[in-house]
Design a protein around this motif. Structure first.
Motif, mmCIF file in Angstrom:
data_model
loop_
_atom_site.group_PDB
_atom_site.id
_atom_site.type_symbol
_atom_site.label_atom_id
_atom_site.label_comp_id
_atom_site.label_asym_id
_atom_site.label_seq_id
_atom_site.Cartn_x
_atom_site.Cartn_y
_atom_site.Cartn_z
ATOM 1 N N GLY A 2 0.791 -1.417 0.144
ATOM 2 C CA GLY A 2 0.069 -0.049 -0.146
ATOM 3 C C GLY A 2 0.846 1.210 -0.138
ATOM 4 N N TYR A 3 0.311 2.401 0.088
ATOM 5 C CA TYR A 3 0.637 3.752 0.015
ATOM 6 C C TYR A 3 1.737 4.247 1.289
ATOM 7 N N VAL A 4 2.741 4.859 1.013
ATOM 8 C CA VAL A 4 3.592 5.405 1.879
ATOM 9 C C VAL A 4 3.365 6.741 2.645
ATOM 10 N N PRO A 5 3.035 6.849 3.956
ATOM 11 C CA PRO A 5 2.843 7.871 4.731
ATOM 12 C C PRO A 5 3.983 9.073 4.723
ATOM 13 N N GLU A 6 3.602 10.060 4.665
ATOM 14 C CA GLU A 6 4.562 11.062 4.704
ATOM 15 C C GLU A 6 5.701 11.099 5.812
ATOM 16 N N ASP A 7 5.066 10.355 6.815
ATOM 17 C CA ASP A 7 6.125 10.629 8.156
ATOM 18 C C ASP A 7 7.070 9.383 7.948
ATOM 19 N N HIS A 8 7.222 8.605 6.950
ATOM 20 C CA HIS A 8 8.041 7.357 6.591
ATOM 21 C C HIS A 8 8.951 7.960 5.638
ATOM 22 N N ILE A 9 8.717 9.150 4.991
ATOM 23 C CA ILE A 9 9.786 9.435 4.147
ATOM 24 C C ILE A 9 10.984 10.076 4.535
ATOM 25 N N ILE A 10 12.227 9.780 4.050
ATOM 26 C CA ILE A 10 13.635 10.050 4.677
ATOM 27 C C ILE A 10 14.276 10.857 3.787
ATOM 28 N N GLY A 11 14.424 10.851 2.552
ATOM 29 C CA GLY A 11 14.977 11.648 1.501
ATOM 30 C C GLY A 11 15.005 11.332 0.174
ATOM 31 N N LYS A 12 15.705 12.184 -0.717
ATOM 32 C CA LYS A 12 15.632 11.970 -2.142
ATOM 33 C C LYS A 12 17.095 11.546 -2.680
ATOM 34 N N ALA A 13 16.879 10.247 -3.359
ATOM 35 C CA ALA A 13 18.321 9.389 -3.711
ATOM 36 C C ALA A 13 19.017 10.682 -4.858
ATOM 37 N N MET A 14 20.110 11.191 -4.669
ATOM 38 C CA MET A 14 20.790 11.842 -5.527
ATOM 39 C C MET A 14 21.934 11.619 -6.272
ATOM 40 N N LEU A 15 22.693 10.778 -5.859
ATOM 41 C CA LEU A 15 24.229 10.562 -6.456
ATOM 42 C C LEU A 15 24.509 9.048 -6.230
ATOM 43 N N THR A 16 24.887 8.196 -6.773
ATOM 44 C CA THR A 16 25.765 7.222 -6.820
ATOM 45 C C THR A 16 27.267 7.281 -6.517
ATOM 46 N N TRP A 17 27.692 7.437 -5.487
ATOM 47 C CA TRP A 17 29.307 7.743 -5.028
ATOM 48 C C TRP A 17 30.225 6.557 -5.180
ATOM 49 N N MET A 18 29.554 5.290 -5.307
ATOM 50 C CA MET A 18 30.486 4.216 -5.418
ATOM 51 C C MET A 18 29.423 2.883 -5.930
ATOM 52 N N SER A 19 29.998 2.010 -6.588
ATOM 53 C CA SER A 19 29.372 0.853 -6.959
ATOM 54 C C SER A 19 30.107 -0.457 -7.035
ATOM 55 N N VAL A 20 29.762 -1.457 -6.406
ATOM 56 C CA VAL A 20 30.729 -2.656 -6.407
ATOM 57 C C VAL A 20 29.933 -3.962 -6.701
ATOM 58 N N ASP A 21 30.333 -4.756 -7.722
ATOM 59 C CA ASP A 21 29.830 -5.943 -8.116
ATOM 60 C C ASP A 21 30.425 -6.957 -7.453
ATOM 61 N N SER A 22 29.629 -7.595 -6.383
ATOM 62 C CA SER A 22 30.177 -8.623 -5.703
ATOM 63 C C SER A 22 30.301 -9.989 -6.402
ATOM 64 N N THR A 23 29.684 -10.209 -7.405
ATOM 65 C CA THR A 23 29.993 -11.343 -8.487
ATOM 66 C C THR A 23 31.154 -11.312 -9.255
ATOM 67 N N ALA A 24 31.905 -10.294 -9.286
ATOM 68 C CA ALA A 24 32.778 -10.188 -10.237
ATOM 69 C C ALA A 24 34.218 -10.632 -9.819
#
Length: 365
Positions: free
Chosen positions: A327-349
């Motif tokens: 179901g729907y997400v209440p406003e008091d559950h909102i944390i923030g907006k995803a802005m930037l990927t600063w690192m990315s790791v492929d665990s299978t590589a």
């Protein structure tokens, strides 16, 4: 010789020990990082594939809290930078609970924003967790307060208009082969996930849009057909978990998002769709006595919502537990907006290929 009897003499300050200097530095760093993490931004990791291929498992993100306004803690007494439980032991003390308060932000949550929030499903009594200690999720906002949402053959419609699909959105397909094995390297290179092998020559696969044409070109592939549940095919796992609403993940609604100040008439249908919000998210006691609906012990014919609500869905539509299921997400559950990927790791590589260099410092859209 002159003597100035009025001149004050000050004893030299005792020099701090190295241990004291390190202690002061660590205390300052802890306070500063706590303030920054609480009011400005936080770092989060993507643990699952519900947002693939927009976001990948192993992506590390910066999430802005000032965009929607920093949310003040519900449980101020907690060990910072830890999970809600460590080896089954709580890292917070919920004897003191504060009411919901959010400082002013730069904007409201908008449709198509990638949003980090606490899992609404854990509002159920058996979890017994304060809002800010619930599991953290990341999804894309599809509908905002007051919107009417509908899903028709896997396409989201908002207020009667088809919603924009994410550029890297994924879904599943039935892939029919001529019986010959598909080269595993092809599956890896095209970033395909095999969900299930239904028969020796039929596979259900999650396939990125950019890989469809290439896969179709292989001689052992006879056809590729999108997997879409039929309309009126009831799925008990889908919200609101009531057979009167014959909805499923691909054909859903219409459903109106609750909006602060919006009033609804209370009846069997609206109670099925909105009782969770009225009771669990807005803290009312709901009873049904015969044909009467009681809110906090008083008979009520309508209800006015106290908060705004949002609809969140993963971009990997057939591999995402999202608002379609809880179901729907209440406003008091909102944390923030995803802005930037600063690192990315492929665990299978392999060791020297684990870092996805092309995703570092990449903006999220």
């Amino acid at each position: 010789m002159r003597f100035n009897i009025f001149k004050k003499t000050t004893a030299p300050k005792a020099k701090k020990s190295k241990l004291r200097e390190w202690g002061d530095a660590l205390l300052f760093a802890l306070v500063a990082s706590t303030i920054i993490r609480g009011l400005l931004f936080s770092a989060y990791a993507i643990p699952s594939g519900s947002m693939e291929g927009s976001l990948l498992t192993g992506d590390y993100l910066f999430v802005s809290k000032i965009n929607y306004g920093p949310r003040m803690p519900f449980t101020p007494l907690a060990i910072p930078f830890t999970e809600p439980t460590v080896y089954g032991v709580k890292t917070y003390w919920d004897a003191i609970k504060l009411p919901y308060l959010r400082l002013p932000g730069l904007s409201e949550v908008k449709k198509q924003d990638v949003v980090v929030f606490n899992k609404p499903e854990e509002a159920d009594p058996q979890y017994n967790r304060p809002v800010d200690e619930r599991t953290t999720l990341i999804k894309r906002c599809q509908a905002t307060p007051g919107d009417t949402l509908r899903i028709v053959n896997a396409q989201v419609y908002i207020n009667g208009k088809a919603a924009k699909n994410a550029e890297k959105a994924q879904t599943s397909y039935n892939v029919i082969t001529d019986g010959k094995e598909i080269n595993p390297q092809v599956i890896k290179d095209l970033h395909i996930e095999i969900l299930v092998q239904k028969t020796p020559d039929i596979f259900e696969m999650i396939i990125p849009a950019e890989s469809l044409t290439t896969l179709k070109g292989y001689s052992n592939i006879k056809s590729i057909i999108p997997v879409v549940q039929s309309a009126n095919e009831y799925d008990a796992a889908v919200f609101p978990h009531n057979e009167k609403f014959k909805w499923n993940a691909d054909n859903f609604g219409p459903l109106v998002m609750p909006k602060k100040g919006m009033s609804i008439a209370l009846n069997d249908s609206t109670m099925t769709l909105y009782r969770r919000a009225i009771e669990l998210y807005e803290g009312n006691k709901v009873d049904i006595e015969g044909k009467d609906i009681l809110i906090n012990g008083k008979k009520a014919g309508q209800y006015t919502f106290k908060m705004n609500y949002y609809w969140m869905m993963g971009d990997n539509r057939h591999n995402s537990l999202d608002s379609r299921f809880w179901g729907y997400v209440p406003e008091d559950h909102i944390i923030g907006k995803a802005m930037l990927t600063w690192m990315s790791v492929d665990s299978t590589a392999t060791l020297f290929n684990k870092v996805r260099w092309n995703r570092i410092l990449r903006t999220i859209k």
